[in-house]
Design a protein around this motif. Structure first.
Motif, mmCIF file in Angstrom:
data_model
loop_
_atom_site.group_PDB
_atom_site.id
_atom_site.type_symbol
_atom_site.label_atom_id
_atom_site.label_comp_id
_atom_site.label_asym_id
_atom_site.label_seq_id
_atom_site.Cartn_x
_atom_site.Cartn_y
_atom_site.Cartn_z
ATOM 1 N N SER A 2 0.812 -1.225 0.000
ATOM 2 C CA SER A 2 0.000 0.000 0.000
ATOM 3 C C SER A 2 0.840 1.268 0.000
ATOM 4 N N THR B 286 3.043 1.878 -5.515
ATOM 5 C CA THR B 286 1.953 2.139 -6.451
ATOM 6 C C THR B 286 2.450 2.911 -7.658
ATOM 7 N N GLY C 297 -8.108 -8.529 -6.391
ATOM 8 C CA GLY C 297 -8.024 -7.696 -5.198
ATOM 9 C C GLY C 297 -8.071 -8.455 -3.888
ATOM 10 N N PRO D 168 -2.357 -7.385 -3.451
ATOM 11 C CA PRO D 168 -2.561 -6.565 -4.661
ATOM 12 C C PRO D 168 -2.125 -5.118 -4.413
ATOM 13 N N ILE E 200 -3.105 -1.574 -5.374
ATOM 14 C CA ILE E 200 -4.358 -0.996 -5.859
ATOM 15 C C ILE E 200 -4.188 0.506 -6.046
ATOM 16 N N ARG F 89 -8.959 1.962 -6.818
ATOM 17 C CA ARG F 89 -9.814 0.786 -6.713
ATOM 18 C C ARG F 89 -9.584 -0.239 -7.824
ATOM 19 N N HIS F 90 -8.481 -0.135 -8.499
ATOM 20 C CA HIS F 90 -8.141 -1.105 -9.531
ATOM 21 C C HIS F 90 -6.796 -1.733 -9.191
ATOM 22 N N THR F 91 -6.694 -3.039 -9.421
ATOM 23 C CA THR F 91 -5.444 -3.744 -9.161
ATOM 24 C C THR F 91 -4.490 -3.478 -10.311
#
Length: 713
Positions: free
Chosen positions: A73, A78, A144, A164, A166, A169-171
């Motif tokens: 996270s 990301t 997810g 995942p 993310i 809200r998308h992997t």
């Protein structure tokens, strides 16, 4: 040997046995208690260590799970997944410095994947992997869902976490961490315990023998009632790993093992010390007993010498001289007083001895049981014949109630009335049943008479019982013999009366068969009449043999062919009764049977006919034969699915003229004749039946030594 026969030796042996018994009880009790206490303590200690190790595993897993989740996270991860421009300059150095916290975490493997499952960067501690897209867990991560599972790398189990990455809200990718199970040992291993980790029936970490793994399968469920076992000198404890492992579907169990000698060793040392102390105590006790018994035995030996002189010399005027001032002195005085009284009563006893001896000999030598019953109903005297008849020893009968011990409950009122009649002076004799210890109630001839004292008062009764079981058996045997003689006479008369009409019927049938113009239907009917008439003739001859006790002509019969012949003769009755009749296939090596063909057919047809009559429509009657190794012979059997027989009917089925069929449908001679035929060949017939369970009739015969011949049609 003389020491053991003496009072001193017996006293010494008594105290020695007590000492040995006490030492043995002490050793057994203390060692057992110590063993249980040590085993309980060790088990509690192992449980505490196992829970500590389980908590450590849960802590390590949760710590690494949180670390992987935090890295996945992280905005930096990301951005690295989303932005492909220039990430090789900073991502690879960063990934190579990443590791997981906890024991051995620096040896863990980390991969950063894109949305297609391809490896973007790794920390460089494992073999190069290009893509995880083919892994079964990748579709769930891409949807997810974080994954925690156990994987095998070159045969070595590892734990794999996949989170995942993310964005909006998308992997966009995933962070995968993999590490081994080197953190499992913990504090338990440092205390000299073997630690292993099992996943169901699979060994994940540690060392266990295949025998131990097999034995621990039933314990790995974690049931608190049974989570320990002793196998090949090693004590095993199985505790389930709770917390993170249980929540994520890991069926892990922690196995701690310790050599059993760590438990039994201290107990064995304690046992040896107790035995040594007991032996020392026994030796000391023996020395004390020897010293004290010698002081005690001196006046006793003096008393013994004086008594021996009186016995050897036979002089009752001699007196014992012991001056000890204690109990031995009182014993000597009492003995001297007894000698004085014996001298006065010796002559009187001599006169009455012969008379009493004669009375006792008459009573004891009587073949009948003699009891003296007091006024209160207690047995006061009994002879040897009473012991043999009733089965109780003399001491068991003396003082017992005659009515409660030896009279059946339903006859007590009758016997009480007989005792009252005898009390009035009336001679009483009756046939009734009395209870014995082994045989139960038996028939006896009981004679009662009263006993009066010098004043004419009734002291009790004399009961004389004579066993009449043999008399009753002979009486019943005579009645049975007379019945069988009447049966033989009746059978002989009936057989002669039946021969003439059977000869006429047979001759008529044979004469009709000689007509060349006879049509096929009539010929078949007359052939059937001829066959069954010949069978009836053979049955009549069998009845004559039965009544005359004559031995029929025997031949070696092929059993399978005989069963087929019986089937042919009884199939018509089976069709009329709507009952299935079948032959159980006999073994190929079945030997021949030395017997008379008509007699054997008649015996089997009697049994099959009874079975068909007893079987309701839709039932089955089976006929077969097999060897009986237990009896060293051959066994023929007829089994039906009928209603069976009650015990009363089963007891009387072989009696002549006894039948359960309606009047006019049975003579009651079939089974009686069948048993006579079977026993004439040295065989026997057995019946297995119960109400509602059908009946099986078994005929056992000794096998024939010759080769079998065909049974004639």
């Amino acid at each position: 040997m003389n020491l053991l026969r003496s009072f001193q030796g017996k006293l010494l042996l008594f105290f020695l046995l007590i000492d040995v018994l006490m030492v043995g009880v002490l050793v057994t009790t203390v060692s057992r208690g110590a063993h249980q206490a040590l085993e309980t303590a060790n088990r509690e200690h192992l449980l505490e260590l196992a829970r500590f190790a389980s908590d450590g595993i849960d802590e390590q897993l949760q710590l690494r799970w949180n670390a992987v989740q935090s890295l996945a996270s992280n905005p930096f991860m990301t951005n690295s997944v989303i932005d492909t421009l220039g990430r090789s300059d900073y991502l690879e150095p960063l990934m190579q410095r990443l590791s997981l916290p906890g024991k051995g975490g620096e040896e863990s493997d980390l991969w950063l994947l894109d949305f297609m499952g391809r490896v973007i960067a790794r920390n460089g501690r494992s073999e190069s992997v290009g893509s995880f897209a083919q892994e079964p867990w990748w579709p769930r991560v891409r949807d997810g869902q974080p994954q925690a599972l156990v994987v095998s790398e070159a045969g070595v189990p590892h734990v794999l976490f996949a989170f995942p990455v993310i964005y909006q809200r998308h992997t966009e990718g995933a962070l995968v961490a993999r590490f081994d199970l080197s953190f499992v040992g913990g504090g338990a291993a440092r205390q000299g315990l073997e630690v292993a980790l099992m996943d169901g029936e699979r060994l994940l970490d540690g060392h266990l023998s295949p025998q131990a793994v097999g034995a621990l399968k039933s314990l790995s469920s974690g049931a608190s009632a049974r989570n320990t076992t002793l196998l090949e000198g090693t004590y095993y404890l199985v505790v389930p790993v709770e917390g993170f492992a249980r929540e994520h579907g890991f069926g892990w169990s922690l196995v701690l093992s310790v050599p059993a000698e760590r438990i039994s060793g201290p107990v064995e040392v304690l046992r040896q010390r107790i035995i040594q102390g007991g032996v020392g105590t026994a030796v000391l006790l023996i020395l004390v007993i020897i010293w004290r018994t010698r002081m005690l035995m001196r006046p006793l030996q003096q008393l013994q010498r004086s008594m021996r002189r009186i016995i050897d010399g036979g002089d009752l005027s001699e007196r014992i001289q012991v001056r000890t001032g204690d109990e031995l002195d009182a014993i000597a005085g009492t003995f001297n007083l007894m000698l004085e009284r014996l001298a006065h009563r010796g002559a009187e006893l001599e006169r009455s001895r012969e008379h009493l001896s004669l009375q006792a000999q008459i009573t004891s030598s009587s073949p009948n049981a003699i009891l003296m019953v007091g006024g209160e109903g207690w047995v006061l005297v009994c002879n040897e014949a009473a012991e043999k008849l009733f089965g109780w020893r003399r001491l068991e009968m003396l003082g017992a109630s005659f009515l409660e011990r030896m009279v059946p409950e339903d006859s007590r009122e009758l016997v009480a009335g007989l005792l009252e009649r005898a009390k009035a002076g009336e001679p009483v004799e009756a046939e009734l049943t009395l209870l014995t210890r082994q045989a139960g109630a038996i028939p006896v001839q009981l004679a009662l008479s009263r006993i009066l004292d010098a004043a004419g008062a009734v002291l009790g009764h004399v009961c004389i019982a004579r066993d009449i079981r043999e008399v009753k058996r002979l009486r019943e045997s005579l009645v049975q013999s007379e019945k069988m003689a009447a049966v033989g006479t009746l059978v002989a008369g009936l057989s002669h009366e039946l021969n003439n009409p059977l000869g006429i019927i047979l001759g008529f049938a044979q004469a009709q068969l000689m007509r060349p113009s006879l049509d096929n239907g009539s010929r078949t009917a007359f052939e059937c009449i001829e066959t069954h008439t010949q069978r009836c003739a053979r049955l009549v001859r069998t009845l004559l043999d039965f009544s005359r006790r004559s031995g029929p002509v025997r031949e070696c019969i092929e059993v399978g062919r005989m069963l087929e012949r019986v089937y042919e003769l009884a199939s018509g009755q089976a069709e009329r009764s709507q009952v299935q009749l079948k032959i159980i296939e006999s073994p190929a090596d079945l030997p021949g049977l030395e017997a008379n063909v008509p007699e054997m057919e008649s015996a089997l047809l009697n049994l099959v006919g009874n079975a068909l009559d007893a079987t309701p429509p839709g039932g089955t009657v089976s006929v077969g034969a097999h060897l009986s190794p237990a009896r060293n012979g051959m066994e023929l059997f007829v089994t039906d699915t009928g209603s069976g027989m009650t015990p009363d009917v089963r007891q009387r089925i072989f009696d002549p003229f006894f039948t359960t069929k309606p009047v006019g449908q049975g003579t009651g001679l079939g089974l009686s004749i069948t048993r006579s035929i079977v026993e004439s060949y040295g065989g026997r017939i057995d019946v297995e039946t119960a109400p509602g369970a059908g009946t099986t009739m078994r005929l056992w015969f000794p096998v024939a030594p010759a080769h079998p011949t065909e049974v004639s049609a």
